[in-house]
Design a protein around this motif. Structure first.
Motif, mmCIF file in Angstrom:
data_model
loop_
_atom_site.group_PDB
_atom_site.id
_atom_site.type_symbol
_atom_site.label_atom_id
_atom_site.label_comp_id
_atom_site.label_asym_id
_atom_site.label_seq_id
_atom_site.Cartn_x
_atom_site.Cartn_y
_atom_site.Cartn_z
ATOM 1 N N VAL A 111 12.293 15.452 2.803
ATOM 2 C CA VAL A 111 12.693 16.787 3.247
ATOM 3 C C VAL A 111 13.079 16.695 4.718
ATOM 4 N N LYS A 112 14.362 16.974 4.993
ATOM 5 C CA LYS A 112 14.903 16.862 6.360
ATOM 6 C C LYS A 112 15.946 17.972 6.552
ATOM 7 N N PRO A 113 15.559 19.046 7.198
ATOM 8 C CA PRO A 113 16.473 20.196 7.327
ATOM 9 C C PRO A 113 17.763 19.876 8.085
ATOM 10 N N ASP A 114 17.706 19.033 9.100
ATOM 11 C CA ASP A 114 18.877 18.733 9.919
ATOM 12 C C ASP A 114 19.637 17.550 9.315
ATOM 13 N N ALA A 115 20.890 17.784 8.964
ATOM 14 C CA ALA A 115 21.696 16.745 8.309
ATOM 15 C C ALA A 115 22.549 15.943 9.283
ATOM 16 N N SER A 116 22.398 16.160 10.567
ATOM 17 C CA SER A 116 23.328 15.575 11.528
ATOM 18 C C SER A 116 23.239 14.058 11.644
ATOM 19 N N ILE A 168 17.229 6.915 -1.343
ATOM 20 C CA ILE A 168 16.666 8.069 -0.642
ATOM 21 C C ILE A 168 17.479 9.308 -0.994
ATOM 22 N N GLN A 169 16.775 10.333 -1.398
ATOM 23 C CA GLN A 169 17.424 11.617 -1.684
ATOM 24 C C GLN A 169 16.974 12.633 -0.629
ATOM 25 N N TRP A 170 17.957 13.250 0.031
ATOM 26 C CA TRP A 170 17.631 14.250 1.056
ATOM 27 C C TRP A 170 17.415 15.609 0.408
ATOM 28 N N GLU A 171 16.491 16.344 0.971
ATOM 29 C CA GLU A 171 16.298 17.745 0.613
ATOM 30 C C GLU A 171 16.234 18.542 1.916
ATOM 31 N N ARG A 172 16.892 19.707 1.928
ATOM 32 C CA ARG A 172 16.992 20.483 3.162
ATOM 33 C C ARG A 172 15.904 21.537 3.294
ATOM 34 N N ALA A 173 15.164 21.767 2.250
ATOM 35 C CA ALA A 173 14.103 22.771 2.316
ATOM 36 C C ALA A 173 12.896 22.259 1.559
ATOM 37 N N GLU A 174 11.723 22.764 1.928
ATOM 38 C CA GLU A 174 10.492 22.392 1.237
ATOM 39 C C GLU A 174 10.567 22.842 -0.211
ATOM 40 N N ASP A 198 0.858 -1.187 0.000
ATOM 41 C CA ASP A 198 0.000 0.000 0.000
ATOM 42 C C ASP A 198 0.894 1.237 0.000
ATOM 43 N N PRO A 199 0.982 1.968 -1.118
ATOM 44 C CA PRO A 199 1.892 3.127 -1.177
ATOM 45 C C PRO A 199 1.536 4.216 -0.177
ATOM 46 N N ARG A 200 0.259 4.342 0.154
ATOM 47 C CA ARG A 200 -0.135 5.342 1.143
ATOM 48 C C ARG A 200 0.436 5.003 2.526
ATOM 49 N N GLU A 201 0.466 3.708 2.859
ATOM 50 C CA GLU A 201 1.043 3.286 4.134
ATOM 51 C C GLU A 201 2.553 3.508 4.155
ATOM 52 N N VAL A 202 3.210 3.239 3.021
ATOM 53 C CA VAL A 202 4.646 3.503 2.917
ATOM 54 C C VAL A 202 4.918 4.987 3.125
ATOM 55 N N TYR A 203 4.117 5.809 2.475
ATOM 56 C CA TYR A 203 4.257 7.263 2.614
ATOM 57 C C TYR A 203 4.114 7.700 4.065
ATOM 58 N N GLU A 204 3.093 7.195 4.743
ATOM 59 C CA GLU A 204 2.845 7.591 6.126
ATOM 60 C C GLU A 204 4.006 7.200 7.042
ATOM 61 N N LYS A 205 4.557 6.003 6.850
ATOM 62 C CA LYS A 205 5.656 5.553 7.713
ATOM 63 C C LYS A 205 6.941 6.338 7.437
ATOM 64 N N LEU A 206 7.179 6.681 6.189
ATOM 65 C CA LEU A 206 8.350 7.506 5.877
ATOM 66 C C LEU A 206 8.178 8.908 6.458
ATOM 67 N N ASN A 207 6.972 9.409 6.399
ATOM 68 C CA ASN A 207 6.698 10.766 6.885
ATOM 69 C C ASN A 207 6.817 10.868 8.409
ATOM 70 N N ARG A 208 6.693 9.695 9.109
ATOM 71 C CA ARG A 208 6.792 9.697 10.571
ATOM 72 C C ARG A 208 8.220 9.484 11.074
ATOM 73 N N LEU A 209 9.169 9.326 10.174
ATOM 74 C CA LEU A 209 10.554 9.172 10.591
ATOM 75 C C LEU A 209 11.025 10.453 11.290
ATOM 76 N N PRO A 210 11.837 10.331 12.330
ATOM 77 C CA PRO A 210 12.275 11.518 13.079
ATOM 78 C C PRO A 210 13.064 12.489 12.205
ATOM 79 N N GLY A 211 12.646 13.738 12.260
ATOM 80 C CA GLY A 211 13.336 14.783 11.513
ATOM 81 C C GLY A 211 12.820 15.013 10.109
ATOM 82 N N VAL A 212 11.945 14.142 9.608
ATOM 83 C CA VAL A 212 11.435 14.276 8.244
ATOM 84 C C VAL A 212 10.241 15.240 8.236
ATOM 85 N N ARG A 213 10.315 16.256 7.402
ATOM 86 C CA ARG A 213 9.245 17.247 7.310
ATOM 87 C C ARG A 213 8.172 16.847 6.296
ATOM 88 N N SER A 214 8.585 16.257 5.190
ATOM 89 C CA SER A 214 7.619 15.857 4.155
ATOM 90 C C SER A 214 8.249 14.816 3.241
#
Length: 205
Positions: free
Chosen positions: A161-166, A190-196, A124-140
């Motif tokens: 989208v994850k502003p903190d790269a630490s 996974i590709q990181w983005e620092r801003a929306e 279920d791609p919607r479930e995958v999306y929700e779990k990725l979105n709940r990862l700590p530090g992930v904005r979207s």
């Protein structure tokens, strides 16, 4: 001129019991062999990776079809021998054909899904999306793509989208473990983005 009486008396009394018994024995042997074949195929089919691999599932369905045909032959033969109802043979054939058709329909759908790189039906791609979105530090989450690499392997690419790269490395490990455990997705990019960005929240294909 001598006339010799010739008496040629021949008796041709043939009993059909031997012929009938021979046919009965042959039929009994055929029934036993068919039943043994059905039993072997059924046991092996249950023991084989039939749900996880499309190729194995196809082989399993082919074997199940052979089993159904063998069983149908035995059943139809017994009914005809016992009752003399000859139309039971085409009836059993039609029933077997219907069972095979409905049994292989899902296999055809899954094969088409694999061919066009669609999302596997058990994810279920919607479930995958929700779990990725709940990862700590992930904005979207956006640009989420899920597809099957083969009959047993799934892949995913996504922008997070994850502003903190630490703690990027730790989060990648957490995300890949979660995707493998919960969705059997083991090839992850996974590709990181620092801003929306202006990308939509989720795009699944």
């Amino acid at each position: 001129m001598h006339s010799y009486p010739h008496g040629h008396g021949h008796s041709h009394g043939h009993s059909h019991s031997d012929h009938f018994n021979t046919h009965n024995r042959a039929f009994a042997v055929a029934v036993i062999l068919n039943l043994a074949f059905v039993a072997i195929e059924a046991v092996y089919g249950v023991l084989a990776g039939q749900k996880g691999d499309l190729n194995i599932r196809g082989a399993f369905l082919h074997m199940a079809a052979d089993t159904a045909v063998s069983l149908g032959i035995v059943v139809a033969g017994l009914v005809i021998i016992l009752t003399g109802i000859s139309w039971i043979d085409p009836l059993v054939s039609l029933v077997i054909a219907a069972v095979i058709f409905f049994g292989t329909w899902q296999l055809l759908k899954d094969s088409v899904t694999l061919a066009v790189d669609a999302v596997p039906r058990d994810i279920d791609p919607r479930e995958v999306y929700e779990k990725l979105n709940r990862l700590p530090g992930v904005r979207s989450v956006h640009h989420l793509h899920i597809w099957a690499l083969s009959t047993t392997e799934n892949a995913l690419t996504v922008h997070l989208v994850k502003p903190d790269a630490s703690d990027d490395d730790r989060l990648i490990e957490q995300a890949t473990q979660m995707l493998a455990h919960d969705f059997n997705i083991r090839h992850v990019t996974i590709q990181w983005e620092r801003a929306e960005s202006n990308c939509p929240n989720v795009a699944c294909c």
